[in-house]
Design an enzyme around this catalytic site. Structure first.
Site: not given
Length: 477
Positions: A322, A325-327, A477
Site C-alpha cells: 500500500s 502504491w502511493h509512490g 499517485f
C-alpha cells in the site's frame, strides 16, 4: 481538468443537461455520452495519455472475454497473466522505473561501482494507479468466476473511465458499478440534492481547509532546518488536515457528482480522524484501496486463516505494498511499515476489530476513554504522515529529530488561528454527522436551519477559499 476549476464548473452542467434532457431516452445513449465526456475530461489533462487509457480498457475488455471463453484453466491463466503483466508493466514503467534504476545505481555505488543509468523525464499519467486497479479487479473476478465478462465495450469503458472517479478514485468494482451502468437511470431529486450537498462539503474541505493548509505546510517542510520544534509539530498536524481535506474532499465531490447522474459510487472515507485505533483508522481511510488490497492480496495470501506468523507476514505485505502504491520513494515504504507496526499489537491481541461502530455511538460526546484513544491514534497518524510528506528519508528523520528540542513547548509562530478555526468548524460538523454518509447530510434539522448552514458554508468558501486551481494530492499517485 480539476474539479476546482472554472472549466469543470462549465463542463458539469453541460454534461448534466445533455444526460437528462437530450440522451435520456435510452441508458445506452447516456453511457455513450458519459464515455465521450470522460475521455474529454481526461484529455484536458494530457491528450497523449488518453491512448494509454484506451489501450488499458481494450486490453482488459478482450482479456475478460478470452478468460471466460477459455476451455482449460491453463488457457484462462494465460490470459489473466497477460493482462496482469501488461497492466503492471505499464504502471511499473511510468511510476517505478526511475525508483528501481536509481536504487540499483545507489546500491552499486555503495560497493564502489559507478553506474550511468538512463532515467525517464516524463510526467506520470494521472490516474494510472486507479484505472489499472479497476481493470485488474475486473479480470481477476472473471477468472475467479465471480462475474461474467462484459460484451458491451461502451459499458465496460464507462466502468473504467467514468470521469468522477477516473483520476483519484474511489477504486470501483465491476460487481458494484457495472449493474448501475447497465440499467435505465431515472432522475431522483432527493439523490441529486444530497449529491449537491456532498459536492459543497467536498469543496469546503478541499478549497478552504486543504488549500489553506498547503502553503504553511510547504513553508514548514521546505525550511524545517530553521523552524522551531513547535512549528514542526504544527506542520505535521496541518499536513494531516491538508491531506484529509484534499483527498476526502475529492471523494465527496466525486460521489456527489456521480449522484447527479443517478450512480452511487463506493464510499471512500468514514471520518477516519475519529478512529480509536489504527485498525479502525484503516477501515475508514481510503476504504476502496484498503478493501482492494484485502480482497486481491491479503486473502489470496492466506488472510487470517493461518497462524499468527502468517497473519503478521500478510499484514506487513499489504501495508508495504500500500505504501509503495502511493509512490516510488522509500518514504512511502517506511510510512506503510510504520502503520503495520502500529497494527501489530491489535493483531497479536485479536483486538483489531474491536471498534466497528463510530465513536460515541448514539451520544453527543464521546467518553473520556474514547477521547484519549482518538488523540493517541491521531498522534501516531501524524507521526507517520511526516514520512509520507517528506521528500526523502533523510529529511523525514532530520525533521523528527529537530522536533525534540528545547522549543517543543513554545507557541508556534506565526500561529495560524484562521486555519485552525476553520478546521475546527469542519470537525465539529463532521462529528455531529459522523453516523451519516457525509458531513453535510443534515436533513433531520429544520429546513430553515439547513438553508442557513448551506449559506454559511457557501459564504465561508467565497470568503476564505484558496482559488488557485490547486491540484489534488492524490493526482500524483
Amino acid at each position: 481538468m480539476l474539479f476546482n476549476s472554472i472549466g469543470f464548473l462549465v463542463f458539469l452542467p453541460i454534461v448534466f443537461i445533455l444526460y437528462w434532457f437530450v440522451f435520456n431516452k435510452k441508458y445506452q445513449h447516456q453511457n455513450l455520452l458519459l464515455l465521450v465526456a470522460s475521455f474529454y475530461f481526461y484529455a484536458c489533462w494530457d491528450w497523449r495519455f488518453l491512448f494509454l487509457l484506451m489501450f488499458s480498457i481494450g486490453l482488459d475488455f478482450l482479456s475478460g472475454i478470452q478468460i471466460e471463453k477459455s476451455k482449460t484453466n491453463k488457457e484462462a491463466t494465460f490470459w489473466l497473466t497477460l493482462s496482469i503483466v501488461i497492466n503492471l508493466g505499464f504502471l511499473g514503467f511510468f511510476k517505478y522505473y526511475n525508483f528501481f534504476v536509481g536504487s540499483f545505481a545507489d546500491l552499486l555505488g555503495g560497493f564502489g561501482f559507478k553506474a550511468n543509468v538512463w532515467l525517464l523525464h516524463i510526467v506520470l499519467p494521472v490516474g494510472i494507479s486507479f484505472y489499472t486497479f479497476h481493470g485488474l479487479s475486473y479480470v481477476i473476478d472473471i477468472y475467479k468466476k465471480r462475474i461474467k465478462a462484459e460484451r458491451n465495450f461502451i459499458d465496460y469503458a464507462v466502468f473504467v473511465s467514468y470521469f468522477p472517479l477516473l483520476v483519484a478514485g474511489p477504486i470501483e468494482r465491476a460487481t458494484h458499478l457495472l449493474p448501475q451502468i447497465q440499467k435505465k437511470r431515472i432522475f431522483n431529486y432527493e439523490q441529486a440534492a444530497d449529491g449537491m450537498r456532498q459536492i459543497l462539503w467536498g469543496f469546503f474541505k478541499k478549497m478552504v481547509i486543504a488549500d489553506n493548509c498547503a502553503p504553511l505546510v510547504n513553508e514548514i517542510f521546505n525550511n524545517y532546518h530553521t523552524e522551531s520544534s513547535s512549528n514542526l509539530v504544527l506542520g505535521a498536524v496541518l499536513f494531516a488536515f491538508q491531506i484529509y481535506g484534499d483527498f476526502s474532499g475529492y471523494s465527496d465531490i466525486a460521489l456527489g457528482v456521480s449522484r447527479l447522474f443517478g450512480v452511487e459510487l463506493l464510499k471512500n472515507f468514514a471520518f477516519p480522524y475519529f478512529s480509536r485505533d489504527i485498525a479502525e483508522f484503516w477501515r475508514r481511510w481510503h476504504i476502496s484501496l484498503s478493501s482492494w488490497f484485502r480482497d486481491y492480496l491479503y486473502i489470496p495470501l492466506g488472510g487470517s486463516k493461518g497462524g499468527l506468523w502468517m497473519k503478521i507476514r500478510n499484514t506487513f505485505i499489504i501495508f508495504l505494498v500500500s505504501g509503495f502504491w502511493h509512490g516510488a520513494n522509500w518514504t512511502f515504504l517506511i510510512w506503510g511499515g510504520l502503520n503495520a507496526l502500529y497494527f501489530m499489537p491489535l493483531l497479536v491481541t485479536n483486538k483489531n476489530r474491536q471498534n466497528l461502530e463510530v465513536a460515541g455511538m448514539g451520544k453527543f460526546l464521546p467518553s473520556a476513554k474514547e477521547i484519549f484513544q482518538i488523540l493517541i491514534t491521531f498522534i501516531l497518524t501524524c507521526f507517520a504522515w511526516i514520512f509520507f510528506r517528506a521528500e526523502s528519508v533523510a529529511q523525514a528523520f532530520s525533521y523528527i529529530k529537530k522536533i525534540f528540542s528545547n522549543t517543543l513547548l513554545s507557541i508556534p509562530q506565526p500561529f495560524p488561528i484562521k486555519i485552525l478555526a476553520l478546521t475546527a468548524v469542519m470537525f465539529i460538523i463532521e462529528w455531529i454527522n459522523r453516523e451519516k454518509v457525509h458531513g453535510l447530510k443534515i436533513e433531520r434539522f429544520n429546513p430553515w436551519v439547513r438553508r442557513g448552514v448551506y449559506i454559511i458554508i457557501i459564504y465561508i468558501i467565497v470568503r476564505y477559499a484558496n482559488f488557485g486551481n490547486n491540484e489534488f494530492i492524490y493526482f500524483q499517485f
